[in-house]
Design an enzyme around this catalytic site. Structure first.
Site, PDB file in Angstrom:
ATOM      1  N   GLY A  84     -31.546  28.988  10.884  1.00 20.68           N
ATOM      2  CA  GLY A  84     -32.531  28.342  10.033  1.00 20.68           C
ATOM      3  C   GLY A  84     -33.391  27.395  10.839  1.00 20.68           C
ATOM      4  O   GLY A  84     -33.416  27.433  12.071  1.00 20.68           O
ATOM      5  N   GLY A  85     -34.102  26.529  10.139  1.00 17.74           N
ATOM      6  CA  GLY A  85     -35.000  25.614  10.823  1.00 17.74           C
ATOM      7  C   GLY A  85     -34.268  24.603  11.677  1.00 17.74           C
ATOM      8  O   GLY A  85     -34.762  24.183  12.723  1.00 17.74           O
ATOM      9  N   LYS A 105     -21.466  26.390  11.323  1.00 20.57           N
ATOM     10  CA  LYS A 105     -22.885  26.034  11.389  1.00 20.57           C
ATOM     11  C   LYS A 105     -23.045  24.829  12.296  1.00 20.57           C
ATOM     12  O   LYS A 105     -22.403  23.794  12.084  1.00 20.57           O
ATOM     13  CB  LYS A 105     -23.431  25.730   9.993  1.00 20.57           C
ATOM     14  CG  LYS A 105     -24.932  25.457   9.986  1.00 20.57           C
ATOM     15  CD  LYS A 105     -25.499  25.426   8.565  1.00 20.57           C
ATOM     16  CE  LYS A 105     -27.007  25.257   8.586  1.00 20.57           C
ATOM     17  NZ  LYS A 105     -27.589  25.310   7.217  1.00 20.57           N
ATOM     18  N   ASP A 198     -34.118  25.536  -2.485  1.00 22.09           N
ATOM     19  CA  ASP A 198     -34.559  26.663  -1.648  1.00 22.09           C
ATOM     20  C   ASP A 198     -33.857  27.947  -2.075  1.00 22.09           C
ATOM     21  O   ASP A 198     -33.421  28.744  -1.244  1.00 22.09           O
ATOM     22  CB  ASP A 198     -34.289  26.373  -0.169  1.00 22.09           C
ATOM     23  CG  ASP A 198     -35.085  27.300   0.764  1.00 22.09           C
ATOM     24  OD1 ASP A 198     -36.080  27.885   0.301  1.00 22.09           O
ATOM     25  OD2 ASP A 198     -34.697  27.442   1.942  1.00 22.09           O
ATOM     26  N   LYS A 200     -33.598  31.566  -3.030  1.00 21.16           N
ATOM     27  CA  LYS A 200     -34.359  32.784  -2.747  1.00 21.16           C
ATOM     28  C   LYS A 200     -33.342  33.862  -2.405  1.00 21.16           C
ATOM     29  O   LYS A 200     -32.161  33.570  -2.142  1.00 21.16           O
ATOM     30  CB  LYS A 200     -35.332  32.559  -1.586  1.00 21.16           C
ATOM     31  CG  LYS A 200     -34.675  32.076  -0.305  1.00 21.16           C
ATOM     32  CD  LYS A 200     -35.719  31.746   0.753  1.00 21.16           C
ATOM     33  CE  LYS A 200     -35.062  31.176   2.017  1.00 21.16           C
ATOM     34  NZ  LYS A 200     -36.073  30.805   3.030  1.00 21.16           N
ATOM     35  N   PRO A 201     -33.734  35.134  -2.411  1.00 20.30           N
ATOM     36  CA  PRO A 201     -32.751  36.199  -2.153  1.00 20.30           C
ATOM     37  C   PRO A 201     -32.005  36.034  -0.833  1.00 20.30           C
ATOM     38  O   PRO A 201     -30.811  36.345  -0.757  1.00 20.30           O
ATOM     39  CB  PRO A 201     -33.620  37.463  -2.158  1.00 20.30           C
ATOM     40  CG  PRO A 201     -34.728  37.140  -3.109  1.00 20.30           C
ATOM     41  CD  PRO A 201     -35.032  35.684  -2.861  1.00 20.30           C
ATOM     42  N   ALA A 202     -32.666  35.538   0.207  1.00 21.12           N
ATOM     43  CA  ALA A 202     -32.002  35.379   1.497  1.00 21.12           C
ATOM     44  C   ALA A 202     -30.877  34.361   1.443  1.00 21.12           C
ATOM     45  O   ALA A 202     -29.959  34.394   2.278  1.00 21.12           O
ATOM     46  CB  ALA A 202     -33.021  34.967   2.556  1.00 21.12           C
TER      47      ALA A 202
END
Length: 610
Positions: A84-85, A105, A198, A200-202
């Site tokens: 991710g970011g 993570k 946030d 969303k499908p992802a």
């Protein structure tokens, strides 16, 4: 400080948290098409990069970065599986106290500013507070030798929800069932004071549960807004005016950076976008819809533009069906009404007009799957009855309900015709037809206990013309009743020839009442078939007849006319008709029927205002 100066300051501070190569793109998007703001922010960033001395932090010693093979306490990193970011996620092996695969993570090298580190730690704490099968669980946490934080969580072996639905060839009901489970997980997060921001499908992976059933899991709470109610301060890592997340899935207030209004209903909007995408294969608003690709343009559309209903998107034919090879008309019909209404309510521009909670959205999805009326459906008796009949298709219950409806309709029609014309022959023959229908409806008398309502209609309907070829008046009444019954059973192709014959006879009869009744039933069928233009023309004919015959019935027909405009996404045409009908109802005597029609009018006006 001016508003422009505030924006420059906020964008500058936000960009500091990003790697140098990501800053120009972020600033270009966030500046909203203002070249002066973009130029000023990039100038400040360049000046900071060139500065020395007290303007910059002391250089950090070069520390090794982690990678496959690195051991962090009890966990050995195997391979990266996501990025991710701010963080990267590795598949890892835990050695003790049990052997299992987990996900680790870590904060990316170079991303360890105070703000980003605080956000990363807050994500770990946020996940640790939640215990739900639909949310990836956190097991452990720590700090790498290089000083970067990490946390250990459940390894989700799954696919993003949209990809899963596509690869598994799921139908509409199965997709709705999956999203319902997501709603329940999101509701759990909201009860813990966490707004994801946030969705969303992802960020929704579908794995297999122990029993083999699909289990969606919500991941990546990296930009969640936390409003804990246990004495800890509310937390948000986003500054006013800064929209974080994925724009196509953002609620209007989130896209505009209005943090003060941002609450759990922003996640409800995102769930509505995901549902829209699962049902149509497209998002409501996409950059690719036209050549207006700037962020500002997309934000304006999200805030101000009404999206096409899912069924209208499918009917437009400008996109592939989410399930390759499916019948487009059948897919569209399944989306019409319930799912169109649910999506529209979830995507309302104003938070107050949306579902108040993710749980409320889940309840309506469950109502749809169970064949019950949804809370955002029209308050019409025909809708409620149709749902009831569809839910009770088993022999006795459905047969009794339908037979009572048929008998009542036939006897009432026969009595009215006999009174009008004083022709006892018609009444006698209609009663004989009713007796034949009752005999056909008895599942034990002729066909056995598995005899269905549909079979009963199929057996009875062909005999109408043979028995009443010399009495079109009774034949037409029976065609109308049987056609309506087929329609209530969702057997639309079977209903059409009966209703067409009933309408033709009624039109030729010159009787305004019979013609109006036939038109109303015909309009209902055309509406369910999606033939809205034909339905509008026939409804206009019924309105003209009602105005001449019984002005008191005009309001109800006007509301149905307005609803057709709603179905065709024509709020400018439908709203004045609904307002005129409501004004007429306000002048009418108070009665249960009038109150129901007022509720119908208010519901329509609310839909036009979305």
């Amino acid at each position: 400080m001016t508003r422009r100066a505030d924006l420059v300051r906020d964008l500058f501070q936000s960009a500091l948290d990003l790697p140098a190569n990501e800053r120009p793109g972020f600033v270009a998007d966030a500046a909203g098409g203002d070249p002066d703001v973009e130029r000023e922010v990039l100038g400040l960033l360049a000046a900071l990069d060139a500065a020395t001395g007290f303007l910059t932090e002391a250089p950090r010693p070069s520390l090794p970065s982690e990678g496959p093979g690195t051991v962090l306490d009890r966990y050995r990193l195997v391979a990266p599986i996501g990025e991710g970011g701010f963080g990267v996620v590795y598949r890892a092996e835990q050695e003790e106290p049990m052997r299992r695969e987990v996900a680790v993570k870590l904060l990316k090298p170079g991303m360890d500013s105070r703000a980003v580190t605080a956000r990363f730690e807050r994500e770990r704490q946020t996940l640790a507070r939640m215990q739900h099968p639909g949310i990836a669980a956190v097991f452990d946490g720590g700090t790498t030798p290089a000083g970067r934080p990490y946390f250990v969580m459940e390894l989700v072996e799954g696919l993003p929800i949209a990809q899963y639905c596509r690869e598994q060839g799921l139908g509409i009901s199965e997709r709705v069932e999956l999203l319902l489970q997501v709603c329940l997980a999101v509701q759990h997060a909201h009860q813990k004071g966490v707004v994801h921001r946030d969705l969303k499908p992802a960020n929704i992976l579908v794995a297999r549960a122990a029993d083999g059933a699909p289990q969606p899991k919500v991941i990546d709470f990296g930009i969640a807004k936390v409003t804990w109610g246990d004495g800890e301060p509310a937390f948000t890592a986003t500054r006013p005016g800064q929209a974080m997340g994925t724009l196509e899935y953002m609620a209007p207030e989130q896209a505009a950076g209005d943090i003060a209004q941002l609450d759990s209903r922003a996640d409800v909007y995102s769930l509505g976008v995901i549902l829209y995408e699962l049902l149509t294969g497209r998002r409501p608003f996409e950059r690719a819809d036209d050549d207006r690709s700037s962020t500002t343009s997309l934000v304006d559309r999200i805030r101000d533009e009404r999206p096409l209903r899912p069924s209208a998107r499918i009917a437009a034919g400008d996109t592939e069906l989410p399930l390759p090879g499916a019948d487009r008309q059948r897919w569209r019909r399944h989306l019409a009404e319930d799912l169109d209404w649910i999506v529209a309510h979830a995507l309302a521009k104003q938070p107050a007009h949306r579902y108040a909670t993710a749980d409320a959205l889940a309840m309506d999805l469950r109502n749809h799957l169970d064949g019950r009326p949804v809370s955002v459906g029209p308050p019409r008796l025909s809708y409620v009855v149709r749902k009831f009949v569809a839910r009770h298709r088993v022999i006795v219950g459905a047969a009794v309900l339908l037979v009572l409806s048929l008998v009542g309709g036939i006897v009432a029609t026969a009595a009215a015709l006999a009174k009008a014309r004083d022709e006892n022959g018609h009444k006698q023959r209609t009663l004989l037809a009713t007796r034949g229908l009752l005999l056909a409806a008895d599942p034990h008398a002729q066909k056995g206990p598995d005899y269905t309502v549909r079979q009963m209609l199929d057996d009875f309907a062909p005999s109408i013309d043979a028995q009443f070829h010399d009495d079109p008046q009774v034949a037409a009444s029976l065609h109308l009743t049987v056609g309506a019954s087929y329609r209530n059973l969702a057997q639309l192709s079977a209903a059409e020839p009966h209703l067409r014959r009933a309408l033709a006879w009624a039109q030729a009869s010159g009787d305004p009442l019979e013609h109006e009744v036939a038109l109303i039933e015909w309009v209902a069928l055309l509406r369910e078939l999606g033939r809205y233009d034909e339905a509008a023309r026939s409804l206009d004919d019924a309105l003209r007849l009602a105005e001449q015959r019984a002005p008191d019935s005009v309001a109800r027909l006007r509301l149905d006319r307005a609803d057709l405009h709603r179905l065709r996404s024509q709020p400018d045409l439908g709203e004045p008709i609904a307002r005129a009908a409501l004004a007429q109802l306000d002048r009418s005597p108070d009665a249960p029927q009038t109150r129901a029609q007022r509720a119908y009018a208010v519901d329509l006006l609310g839909a036009f205002a979305l």
